[in-house]
Structure formats: structure tokens, C-alpha cells
Design an enzyme around this catalytic site. Structure first.
Site, short mmCIF file in Angstrom:
data_model
loop_
_atom_site.label_atom_id
_atom_site.label_comp_id
_atom_site.label_asym_id
_atom_site.label_seq_id
_atom_site.Cartn_x
_atom_site.Cartn_y
_atom_site.Cartn_z
N THR A 62 122.44 28.06 -15.11
CA THR A 62 121.58 27.23 -14.27
C THR A 62 120.28 27.96 -13.94
O THR A 62 120.02 29.04 -14.50
CB THR A 62 122.37 26.75 -13.02
OG1 THR A 62 121.57 25.80 -12.33
CG2 THR A 62 122.76 27.88 -12.08
N LYS A 66 117.94 28.85 -17.93
CA LYS A 66 118.24 27.95 -19.05
C LYS A 66 117.36 28.22 -20.28
O LYS A 66 117.80 28.05 -21.41
CB LYS A 66 118.09 26.49 -18.62
CG LYS A 66 119.19 26.02 -17.65
CD LYS A 66 119.04 24.54 -17.36
CE LYS A 66 120.01 24.09 -16.29
NZ LYS A 66 119.95 22.65 -16.03
N ASP A 103 123.23 18.47 -20.20
CA ASP A 103 122.61 17.72 -19.09
C ASP A 103 122.33 16.26 -19.48
O ASP A 103 122.64 15.34 -18.73
CB ASP A 103 121.30 18.39 -18.65
CG ASP A 103 121.55 19.62 -17.77
OD1 ASP A 103 122.62 19.69 -17.14
OD2 ASP A 103 120.66 20.49 -17.73
N ALA A 129 107.94 15.67 -15.59
CA ALA A 129 107.88 16.12 -16.99
C ALA A 129 108.24 17.60 -17.08
O ALA A 129 107.64 18.35 -17.84
CB ALA A 129 106.48 15.86 -17.55
N GLY A 130 109.25 18.00 -16.31
CA GLY A 130 109.69 19.39 -16.35
C GLY A 130 110.89 19.57 -17.27
O GLY A 130 111.13 18.75 -18.18
N ALA A 132 114.11 19.21 -16.78
CA ALA A 132 115.16 18.18 -16.75
C ALA A 132 114.75 17.00 -17.64
O ALA A 132 115.57 16.47 -18.39
CB ALA A 132 115.41 17.72 -15.32
N ARG A 153 102.72 14.16 -12.27
CA ARG A 153 101.57 14.61 -11.48
C ARG A 153 100.57 15.31 -12.39
O ARG A 153 99.39 15.01 -12.40
CB ARG A 153 102.11 15.56 -10.40
CG ARG A 153 101.15 16.04 -9.39
CD ARG A 153 101.87 16.80 -8.31
NE ARG A 153 102.61 17.96 -8.80
CZ ARG A 153 103.36 18.76 -8.05
NH1 ARG A 153 103.48 18.54 -6.76
NH2 ARG A 153 103.99 19.79 -8.57
N THR A 154 101.05 16.24 -13.20
CA THR A 154 100.20 16.90 -14.20
C THR A 154 100.34 16.11 -15.51
O THR A 154 101.34 16.24 -16.23
CB THR A 154 100.66 18.36 -14.42
OG1 THR A 154 100.79 18.98 -13.13
CG2 THR A 154 99.68 19.13 -15.28
#
Ligand code: NDP
Length: 273
Positions: A62, A66, A103, A129-130, A132, A153-154
Site C-alpha cells: 500500500t 505501489k 485494485d 487522475a492519480g 487509483a 484539477r491538473t
């Protein structure tokens, strides 16, 4: 006892993985030794080697390890490759560390089996958009939705993910304020905004009474996102506890070839439901 497994991270005290995997082991009627490993940020490889050399059979990985796990594994399954991240390691004396990412499959299983949602021909909005989001895109696209729109956001990060997965299906990207106002069938909050009790600034018109709203974050209390979507009368507003349980079941199956029944574990983690 040599059924030795663990979850490795930093911090790790909050992890529910030991509780979940011990419940799975009870179903399989085996004794399991499943611990939490707190590793220093620069000692991941050393900690994993130590665990494996002391008879460890499998590890969950975790935050924040990762990506380094992905870099260190000798073999990767297709979901780990697509995610660029590993959350499940098995050890093989000949092939070394085998990396998987459960995941996305965990989310998909929760959506299909527990929320009764088929994704074919559906319009999906993903906020964030990370890591996950990267991890869930391939399994979601494999279900053949009409379209996935990633808003972040970005914006450049959303654009990069949409480009990276463009050959796997119909996928677009934009900023929160550019989301067109149609309602979506499924909205996945894959931002970490709920962790600071915030909701991404998206128009309420994205939700209709038919929309399923899914926050990947989970908490013993309703998250900011599920409170928001509930207020807007979404059909279902749920947090990510189901994804957590189902990704663990998939890991367990990879390690032991035994697929646990997840229903009793939902009751264990959410006794009031
Ligand atoms: P990352 O740090 O990789 O990405 C965070 C994302 O959230 C980025 O897109 C970031 O935008 C966005 N973000 C952060 N704060 C805000 C805010 N205040 N408003 C709007 N957007 C914001 O995190 P992960 O992708 O790893 O995790 C995302 C969420 O998913 C977390 O809540 C995590 O707990 C959950 N998760 C749940 C799992 C489960 O089993 N249920 C499994 C894995 C993750 P920007 O790019 O602009 O910085």
C-alpha cells in the site's frame, strides 16, 4: 505456522487488511499469520527480502510503495503493467517477485456483484487522475462502456491518462469546469478530496436519479462525496469499502487459489449494514 502473509506500507497501523485476510483464512479453514509491516520509505526492498527470506508467501503493498513494488517485481500481470503499480506480490523461488494489481478488478467486482451494475454501453465520469485512476482504467474499459471521461484539477494529468489508454476504448479528458452538463450512469470519485472533507467542484447536473456515485475513499462515516451525491438523490451513493474487500479477495485468490465469499466480511467491517 508457515502461511505467512503481510501488508507493507507507511503508515500502516490503520490497515484493515489483517482483519480481512484472517476472515478469508477462516473460510478456507487454515491458520494464517498475516501481519502489518511498517517499512521506512527507503527500505522497501530490504523489508520485502527480509519477509520473503523468513518464509513469507505473499504481500499486499500500500501507500507509498505501489510504484517501487512495480519497479522491483521480476514478473507483472497485465493489470499491474497497465497500472504501473503493484499491490500484490507472490514469491517464486525460480521467477522471483511476481507483481499483480487487484485494485481495478476489486472495484469492478464490487460494481458488478454487489452494486449490480453492468458497465457495457454506460457513460462513466472519473474524477481524479492519480494512481487509483490509472489502476482502474483497464478493467473498466474492458467492460466496453460507451465512454469514460476523466476530469482532474491538473488537466495535463487527465490528458496523459486518456492518451495512455486511448487504444483500450473511448476515453476523454478535461478539467472539472469543462465537464458537459449531461448526467452520467456512473461517477467514480478517485480524487483524495474526501480525505480533506472536500468535494471536487463539479456541476450537480452530472447526477440524475439513475446515477451510481462511488467514492474510492472509505470511512466509518459517510464521506464528503457520498453525502453530496446522496443529497442530489443519486440512485446509489457508496464509498470504497467494497473495493477494498474485493481487491483483498482477488489477492487471496492469487496467493492460495481459493476465492473467499466476501459477504461475511462486509458484515464484519460494516456491522450495521
Ligand atoms: P493520488 O495522490 O495518486 O491522486 C490524488 C488525486 O486527487 C489527483 O488527481 C489530485 O489532483 C486529486 N485531488 C487531491 N485533492 C483534491 C482536491 N481537494 N480537489 C480535487 N482533486 C483533488 O491518490 P490515489 O489515486 O492513490 O488515491 C485516490 C483516492 O482513492 C484516495 O482517496 C484513496 O484512499 C482511494 N483509494 C481507495 C482504494 C480502495 O481500495 N477503496 C484503493 C486505492 C485508492 P491533482 O492531480 O490535480 O493533484
Amino acid at each position: 505456522m508457515n502461511n505467512k502473509y503481510a501488508v507493507i506500507g507507511n503508515p500502516i497501523n490503520h490497515s484493515k487488511s489483517p482483519l480481512i485476510h484472517r476472515a478469508f483464512a477462516e473460510q478456507e479453514k487454515i491458520d494464517i499469520d498475516y501481519q502489518r509491516i511498517l517499512a521506512d520509505e527507503d527500505k522497501f526492498t530490504q523489508s520485502v527480502n527480509e519477509f520473503s527470506s523468513h518464509g513469507g508467501l505473499g504481500l499486499n503493498v500500500t501507500v507509498p510503495f505501489k510504484i517501487v513494488a512495480y519497479q522491483q517485481c521480476q514478473q507483472l500481470n497485465e493489470y499491474a503493467r497497465a497500472a504501473g503499480a503493484v499491490n500484490t506480490i507472490s514469491f517464486d523461488s525460480k521467477m522471483g517477485w511476481l507483481g499483480a494489481n487487484t485494485d481495478g478488478i476489486g472495484l469492478l467486482t464490487d460494481l458488478k456483484n454487489n452494486q449490480r451494475l453492468q458497465l457495457k454501453n454506460k457513460n462513466i465520469l472519473i474524477l481524479g487522475a492519480g494512481g487509483a485512476t490509472r489502476g482502474i482504467l483497464l478493467p473498466l474499459l474492458q467492460e466496453d462502456p460507451t465512454r469514460i471521461l476523466i476530469a482532474n484539477r491538473t488537466v495535463a494529468k487527465a490528458d496523459a491518462l486518456a492518451n495512455a489508454f486511448s487504444t483500450a476504448g473511448n476515453i476523454d479528458s478535461c478539467g472539472f469546469e469543462e465537464i458537459n452538463t449531461q448526467a452520467f450512469d456512473l461517477i467514480i470519485n478517485a480524487t483524495s478530496a474526501s480525505l480533506s472533507n472536500e468535494v471536487p467542484p463539479v456541476p450537480s447536473s452530472v447526477i440524475s436519479t439513475e446515477t451510481i456515485c462511488y467514492d474510492l475513499a472509505y470511512s466509518d462515516k459517510p464521506t464528503a462525496f457520498t453525502r453530496w451525491s446522496n443529497k442530489l438523490n443519486a440512485k446509489i451513493s457508496t464509498d470504497g469499502i467494497g473495493m477494498l474487500i474485493e481487491q483483498a479477495a482477488e489477492s487471496y485468490n492469487i496467493w492460495r487459489g481459493f476465492r473467499p465469499d466476501t459477504k461475511p466480511v462486509f458484515k464484519l467491517l460494516r456491522p450495521v449494514n
